[in-house]
Design a protein around this motif. Structure first.
Motif, short mmCIF file in Angstrom:
data_model
loop_
_atom_site.label_atom_id
_atom_site.label_comp_id
_atom_site.label_asym_id
_atom_site.label_seq_id
_atom_site.Cartn_x
_atom_site.Cartn_y
_atom_site.Cartn_z
N ARG A 1 0.86 -1.19 0.00
CA ARG A 1 0.00 0.00 0.00
C ARG A 1 0.89 1.23 0.00
NH1 ARG A 1 -4.65 -0.42 3.94
NH2 ARG A 1 -5.63 -1.36 2.11
N ALA A 2 0.62 2.15 -0.90
CA ALA A 2 1.46 3.33 -1.06
C ALA A 2 1.21 4.34 0.06
CB ALA A 2 1.18 3.99 -2.41
N PRO A 3 2.25 5.02 0.52
CA PRO A 3 2.06 6.12 1.46
C PRO A 3 1.12 7.17 0.88
CG PRO A 3 4.38 5.58 1.22
CD PRO A 3 3.66 4.84 0.14
N GLY A 4 0.14 7.58 1.65
CA GLY A 4 -0.78 8.61 1.18
C GLY A 4 -1.68 8.18 0.04
N TYR A 5 -1.73 6.87 -0.23
CA TYR A 5 -2.58 6.29 -1.28
C TYR A 5 -2.21 6.75 -2.69
CZ TYR A 5 -5.66 6.27 2.90
OH TYR A 5 -6.17 6.14 4.17
N THR A 6 -1.01 7.24 -2.89
CA THR A 6 -0.64 7.83 -4.18
C THR A 6 0.12 6.83 -5.04
OG1 THR A 6 -0.50 9.99 -3.11
CG2 THR A 6 0.50 9.78 -5.27
N LEU A 7 -0.43 6.56 -6.21
CA LEU A 7 0.12 5.54 -7.11
C LEU A 7 0.45 6.18 -8.46
CD1 LEU A 7 0.61 2.44 -7.46
CD2 LEU A 7 -1.75 2.29 -8.28
N ASN A 8 1.53 5.71 -9.08
CA ASN A 8 1.83 6.12 -10.46
C ASN A 8 2.48 4.96 -11.19
OD1 ASN A 8 4.47 6.07 -9.53
ND2 ASN A 8 4.98 8.16 -10.16
N ALA A 9 2.85 5.19 -12.44
CA ALA A 9 3.38 4.10 -13.28
C ALA A 9 4.68 3.53 -12.71
CB ALA A 9 3.59 4.60 -14.70
N ALA A 10 5.57 4.40 -12.22
CA ALA A 10 6.86 3.92 -11.70
C ALA A 10 6.67 3.07 -10.46
CB ALA A 10 7.77 5.10 -11.41
N LEU A 11 5.76 3.47 -9.58
CA LEU A 11 5.52 2.68 -8.37
C LEU A 11 4.84 1.36 -8.71
CD1 LEU A 11 5.60 2.29 -5.37
CD2 LEU A 11 3.64 3.84 -5.14
N TYR A 12 3.89 1.40 -9.63
CA TYR A 12 3.25 0.15 -10.04
C TYR A 12 4.28 -0.78 -10.67
CZ TYR A 12 0.06 -3.23 -12.04
OH TYR A 12 -0.58 -4.41 -12.36
N ALA A 13 5.17 -0.24 -11.49
CA ALA A 13 6.22 -1.06 -12.12
C ALA A 13 7.11 -1.72 -11.09
CB ALA A 13 7.05 -0.21 -13.08
#
Length: 313
Positions: free
Chosen positions: A126-138
């Motif tokens: 689970r991402a800090p602050g609920y913030t997701l992007n392509a690099a984190l998903y990768a």
């Protein structure tokens, strides 16, 4: 066994992260306050889950586990059957603004800290602050995660967060939190496989996304802060609105079972108003809600939910 699933997850964010959200100096926290999440909240949640007879998932922050007391508390929870998932190493709210290799390092260090304590490598993130992007998903794909649970497409929450961050900036006490892209407001509210380049859209990504519960239509957030403080009839209405969903992902935070009498400094209590509600009252409310889930759904860890849902997605 019900065909409809529910999961209960708890983000173990320590109090210094709330200081960062509210623009407060971390020096307001004494040693007791710094240890509260693992010394007090983790045992309370473990007791609550055990009393209702349902499993749960704890999202741990890796750096917190360097403390022997925190590590021991998390190990006891793991030994009791609670899944431990990765909430990054340092809970940097700006994680998605970092370089890909730095993002990857955050995941790896979080994994290693959890593995050292529990003996089990986490499969959820689970991402800090609920913030997701392509690099984190990768990075979650590269690390072989089974699922992510970072997407929170709640319009009222997004608007409130933007207003609070703006107000703090005007007072000269800026928040260290980060406002996500408004694209999150159009993200699916039910489990899906993301498009890797645009993870707030459906696609064919290998890491399943399990969004946190929001109601249809207005997308009201069904999370611990609201569930423990709003009138029960309103929470019941939100629960009934989600009844048709195949999966219900109830997300909470450690502070949802803490209050001001636990030793939280008044400077933080003034900003985090839900801490004025007694811990006993909040736990009674959560027990009621957990029993709603148990009566109507098969309550499982997020890991099991991902394993079962992946076949249909």
């Amino acid at each position: 066994m019900s065909s409809r699933l529910a999961s209960i997850s708890v983000d173990l964010d320590s109090l210094h992260h709330y200081c960062r959200i509210h623009g407060l100096p971390e020096t307001v926290l004494d040693d007791r306050a710094r240890a509260l999440v693992y010394a007090t909240a983790v045992p309370r949640f473990q007791e609550l889950l055990g009393a209702v007879g349902v499993p749960g998932t704890f999202f741990a922050i890796g750096e917190d586990l360097s403390d022997a007391g925190a590590a021991a508390a998390l190990r006891r929870a793991h030994d009791a059957g609670i899944e431990v998932a990765n909430h990054s190493y340092a809970h940097d709210y700006a994680l998605t603004r970092r370089a890909p290799e730095s993002i990857r390092e955050e995941l790896v260090r979080g994994e290693e800290a959890i593995l050292a304590v529990t003996g089990t490598r986490p499969v959820g993130f689970r991402a800090p602050g609920y913030t997701l992007n392509a690099a984190l998903y990768a990075a979650t794909v590269e690390r072989g995660y089974l699922y992510g649970s970072s997407v929170f497409p709640a319009a009222p929450y997004y608007a409130a967060k933007a207003a609070v961050m703006g107000a703090l900036a005007l007072t000269g006490r800026p928040s260290r939190s980060v406002l996500d892209s408004p694209r999150v407001l159009l993200a699916p509210r039910t489990p899906y496989r993301p498009e890797p380049a645009q993870p707030y859209r459906r696609g064919a990504g290998p890491v399943l996304e399990l969004p946190m519960a929001v109601t249809p239509g207005v997308r009201f957030p069904f999370i611990g802060t609201f569930a423990t403080t709003l009138p029960l009839f309103g929470i019941r209405a939100a629960w009934l609105a989600c009844r048709g969903d195949a999966f219900f992902n109830f997300e909470l935070h450690a502070v949802d079972v803490l209050d001001e009498t636990d030793g939280i400094p008044p400077e933080l209590v003034r900003q985090q108003r839900d801490l004025l509600v007694s811990a006993s009252r909040k736990m009674q409310r959560l027990e009621t809600l957990f029993r709603w889930l148990k009566e109507e759904r098969d309550v499982v860890t997020l890991r099991e939910a991902a394993e079962r849902l992946s076949h249909s997605l």
